[in-house]
Design an enzyme around this catalytic site. Sequence first.
Site, PDB file in Angstrom:
ATOM      1  N   GLY A 140       0.791  -1.240   0.000  1.00  0.00           N
ATOM      2  CA  GLY A 140       0.000   0.000   0.000  1.00  0.00           C
ATOM      3  C   GLY A 140       0.813   1.275   0.000  1.00  0.00           C
ATOM      4  O   GLY A 140       1.544   1.561  -0.945  1.00  0.00           O
ATOM      5  N   LYS A 211       2.790 -10.425  -3.788  1.00  0.00           N
ATOM      6  CA  LYS A 211       3.711  -9.336  -3.419  1.00  0.00           C
ATOM      7  C   LYS A 211       5.136  -9.865  -3.295  1.00  0.00           C
ATOM      8  O   LYS A 211       6.096  -9.182  -3.664  1.00  0.00           O
ATOM      9  CB  LYS A 211       3.251  -8.686  -2.116  1.00  0.00           C
ATOM     10  CG  LYS A 211       1.923  -7.949  -2.280  1.00  0.00           C
ATOM     11  CD  LYS A 211       1.327  -7.570  -0.939  1.00  0.00           C
ATOM     12  CE  LYS A 211      -0.036  -6.918  -1.106  1.00  0.00           C
ATOM     13  NZ  LYS A 211      -0.776  -6.813   0.151  1.00  0.00           N
TER      14      LYS A 211
HETATM   15  P1  NAP Z   1     -12.865  -2.138  -5.552  1.00  0.00           P
HETATM   16  O1  NAP Z   1     -13.248  -1.279  -4.415  1.00  0.00           O
HETATM   17  O2  NAP Z   1     -13.526  -3.462  -5.731  1.00  0.00           O
HETATM   18  O3  NAP Z   1     -13.086  -1.274  -6.894  1.00  0.00           O
HETATM   19  C1  NAP Z   1     -12.977  -1.835  -8.189  1.00  0.00           C
HETATM   20  C2  NAP Z   1     -13.441  -0.791  -9.187  1.00  0.00           C
HETATM   21  O4  NAP Z   1     -13.204  -1.297 -10.506  1.00  0.00           O
HETATM   22  C3  NAP Z   1     -14.935  -0.454  -9.100  1.00  0.00           C
HETATM   23  O5  NAP Z   1     -15.102   0.908  -9.366  1.00  0.00           O
HETATM   24  C4  NAP Z   1     -15.557  -1.287 -10.223  1.00  0.00           C
HETATM   25  O6  NAP Z   1     -16.706  -0.683 -10.776  1.00  0.00           O
HETATM   26  C5  NAP Z   1     -14.438  -1.295 -11.244  1.00  0.00           C
HETATM   27  N1  NAP Z   1     -14.415  -2.480 -12.089  1.00  0.00           N
HETATM   28  C6  NAP Z   1     -14.229  -3.757 -11.699  1.00  0.00           C
HETATM   29  N2  NAP Z   1     -14.230  -4.567 -12.772  1.00  0.00           N
HETATM   30  C7  NAP Z   1     -14.435  -3.784 -13.845  1.00  0.00           C
HETATM   31  C8  NAP Z   1     -14.554  -4.029 -15.237  1.00  0.00           C
HETATM   32  N3  NAP Z   1     -14.445  -5.264 -15.731  1.00  0.00           N
HETATM   33  N4  NAP Z   1     -14.743  -2.973 -16.065  1.00  0.00           N
HETATM   34  C9  NAP Z   1     -14.835  -1.716 -15.570  1.00  0.00           C
HETATM   35  N5  NAP Z   1     -14.725  -1.420 -14.257  1.00  0.00           N
HETATM   36  C10 NAP Z   1     -14.526  -2.438 -13.413  1.00  0.00           C
HETATM   37  O7  NAP Z   1     -11.281  -2.416  -5.551  1.00  0.00           O
HETATM   38  P2  NAP Z   1     -10.147  -1.639  -4.723  1.00  0.00           P
HETATM   39  O8  NAP Z   1     -10.131  -2.123  -3.318  1.00  0.00           O
HETATM   40  O9  NAP Z   1     -10.209  -0.187  -5.001  1.00  0.00           O
HETATM   41  O10 NAP Z   1      -8.824  -2.265  -5.394  1.00  0.00           O
HETATM   42  C11 NAP Z   1      -8.403  -1.892  -6.684  1.00  0.00           C
HETATM   43  C12 NAP Z   1      -6.994  -2.434  -6.944  1.00  0.00           C
HETATM   44  O11 NAP Z   1      -6.107  -1.879  -5.987  1.00  0.00           O
HETATM   45  C13 NAP Z   1      -6.845  -3.954  -6.822  1.00  0.00           C
HETATM   46  O12 NAP Z   1      -5.931  -4.420  -7.768  1.00  0.00           O
HETATM   47  C14 NAP Z   1      -6.295  -4.140  -5.427  1.00  0.00           C
HETATM   48  O13 NAP Z   1      -5.520  -5.308  -5.291  1.00  0.00           O
HETATM   49  C15 NAP Z   1      -5.406  -2.912  -5.319  1.00  0.00           C
HETATM   50  N6  NAP Z   1      -5.144  -2.489  -3.940  1.00  0.00           N
HETATM   51  C16 NAP Z   1      -6.194  -2.227  -3.103  1.00  0.00           C
HETATM   52  C17 NAP Z   1      -5.922  -1.841  -1.814  1.00  0.00           C
HETATM   53  C18 NAP Z   1      -7.050  -1.531  -0.852  1.00  0.00           C
HETATM   54  O14 NAP Z   1      -6.759  -1.226   0.309  1.00  0.00           O
HETATM   55  N7  NAP Z   1      -8.308  -1.582  -1.267  1.00  0.00           N
HETATM   56  C19 NAP Z   1      -4.587  -1.716  -1.374  1.00  0.00           C
HETATM   57  C20 NAP Z   1      -3.547  -1.966  -2.270  1.00  0.00           C
HETATM   58  C21 NAP Z   1      -3.848  -2.356  -3.567  1.00  0.00           C
HETATM   59  P3  NAP Z   1     -18.036  -0.354  -9.902  1.00  0.00           P
HETATM   60  O15 NAP Z   1     -17.660   0.805  -9.005  1.00  0.00           O
HETATM   61  O16 NAP Z   1     -19.057   0.037 -10.888  1.00  0.00           O
HETATM   62  O17 NAP Z   1     -18.330  -1.604  -9.138  1.00  0.00           O
END
Ligand code: NAP
Length: 437
Positions: A140, A211
Site C-alpha cells: 500500500g 507481493k
Molecule cells: P474495488 O473497491 O472493488 O473497486 C474496483 C473498481 O473497478 C470499481 O469501481 C468497479 O466498478 C471497477 N471495475 C471492476 N471490474 C471492472 C470491469 N471489468 N470494467 C470496468 N470497471 C470495473 O477495488 P479496490 O479495493 O479499489 O482495489 C483496486 C486495486 O487496488 C486492486 O488491484 C487491489 O488489489 C489494489 N489495492 C487495493 C488496496 C485496498 O486497500 N483496497 C490496497 C492496495 C492495492 P463499480 O464501481 O461500478 O463496481
Amino acid sequence: MNAHHDRPLRVALLGCGVVGTEVARRLTRDADELARRVGAPLELAGIAVRRAGAERDLPGVPADLFTTDADALVRRGDLDLVVEVMGGIDPAGDLVRAALENGASVVTANKALLAARGAELFEAAAKAERDLSFEAAVAGAIPIVRPLRESLAGDRVHRVLGIVNGTTNYILDQMTTLGQSFDEALAEAQRLGYAEADPTADVEGHDAAAKAALLAGLAFHTNLTLDDVYCEGITKVTAEAVRSATETGSVVKLLAICEQTETDDGVAVSARVHPALVPQSHPLASVRGAYNAVFVESEAAGDLMFYGQGAGGAPTASAVLGDLVAAARNRVGGVWGPGETSHADVELLPVGRALTRYHMDIDVDDRAGVLASIAQEFARFGVSIQTMRQDGRGSDARLVIVTHEAEDASLAATVEVLRGLDVVRDVTSVLRVEGGS
Ligand code: NAP
C-alpha cells in the site's frame, strides 16, 4: 513554478472503488498543487467502472466522465496516463497493455496482475517507451518499490522479509495479545472491515505471495510469477502454537521471504510465504494490528525497515498519486523512468533447499528413553537441536524443540518420522523460525 507544458495531461481511471475514489477525489481537490508539482495540469479524461449510473460521492467530478466501455477509453489515443485500480487479471491485463500500446504511461495497484503477467507488460512498456509503475501494488502506502529499484540500485540485496498483508497481521496480533483462536480473530477482523467476507486470498497467503513475487523480482533483478512462490497461509496456526511461541520470546507473523542464496552452481533465488516465529527483539515483531513492514538486508546499506499502512483507500491512493506525479513529470520531460531489470536470470531454489529453523511442539509419553529416541531421529537427518524443553508431566508431557538452521526438506522429513514414533502422541505445531540466529 508555473505549468510550462503546452496542454493538460489527460488521465484515465480504470476503476473507481476503494482506491480509485480516493485517487479521483485528490486529483480534483489538489488539482492546482499537483499541476505545479508536475509542470502541467492533470485532467481527468474518463473513468471506467462496471456500473456507470451508481451514486458516487465525488464532488467536482462530472458524471459524464463515467463509462462502462474501458476498452474504448484506453484506445481513444489521446491519453497521457492511465491509472488501473479495477483489480483482477481479466480484463485489467489487456487494458493495461492496450493503454501502453496507445501511448499512455500506466500506474497500477494490481499485484495479482503483475505477478501473473508482469514480464509481458513490462516488455510492452519498454517497447512503447512508457512508464509502468506499481508502488501501490506492494504494501500500500509504504515506499518499497522505488527504494528497491532506485535507492538500492547500487547495492546488493541479500534478503527481504515482509509483513505485507494487514488482514493476517491483524488476526495473528489478536491471537497473540488476546489469546483468541483463529476463527475468533478472523470474525473480529471481518466485523471491523480488515478482512473480506471471503478471506481466502488473505488467510491462505495468496495476496502476500503475489507481493513476494514482485519484491523478489525487484530485489534480485529477475522475473518471478506467483507459481514460483511457495505459499502457506495462517489457517492452521492454533492459539496453543501462538502461546508456545510467546513463551519462547517470539511472536508468530505471516512473512514474505525473498532470499538470494549461494549454491554450488552460483546464486539462486527463493520466495516463500508462510507463518513464522520472529524473535521479539527483531524489528518486525513490533509491527502490530493491520500495519505492514518490509525489512531489507543488504550488503552496503545494512538493515533497513519500511513501515506503514499497507491498505485502505487514502494510503493506497498516496502511492498511486506518487507514481502518477512521477510518470506525469516524465511525460512533461519527454522521458520515461527506470524500467524493470530482469537481466539476472537466476536459478529458482525450491523451498526444500531453503535454510530455516523449526519450532515444534510435540506431545510425548512421559517415560525413560523418550528424549534419546527423539534426539536420534534428528541426528539421522543431520538436524541439530538448539533447545529442548519439557513441559508438563504424565499425559500432559510435551516437548518444545527449536532446531539450528537446516534445509527445509531435512526438517520436514524429521517431523514426518517423529509423527510415526511410538513415544510421540502428536506433533501439535510446527512453525519455521526466521529473523534471528
Ligand atoms: P474495488 O473497491 O472493488 O473497486 C474496483 C473498481 O473497478 C470499481 O469501481 C468497479 O466498478 C471497477 N471495475 C471492476 N471490474 C471492472 C470491469 N471489468 N470494467 C470496468 N470497471 C470495473 O477495488 P479496490 O479495493 O479499489 O482495489 C483496486 C486495486 O487496488 C486492486 O488491484 C487491489 O488489489 C489494489 N489495492 C487495493 C488496496 C485496498 O486497500 N483496497 C490496497 C492496495 C492495492 P463499480 O464501481 O461500478 O463496481
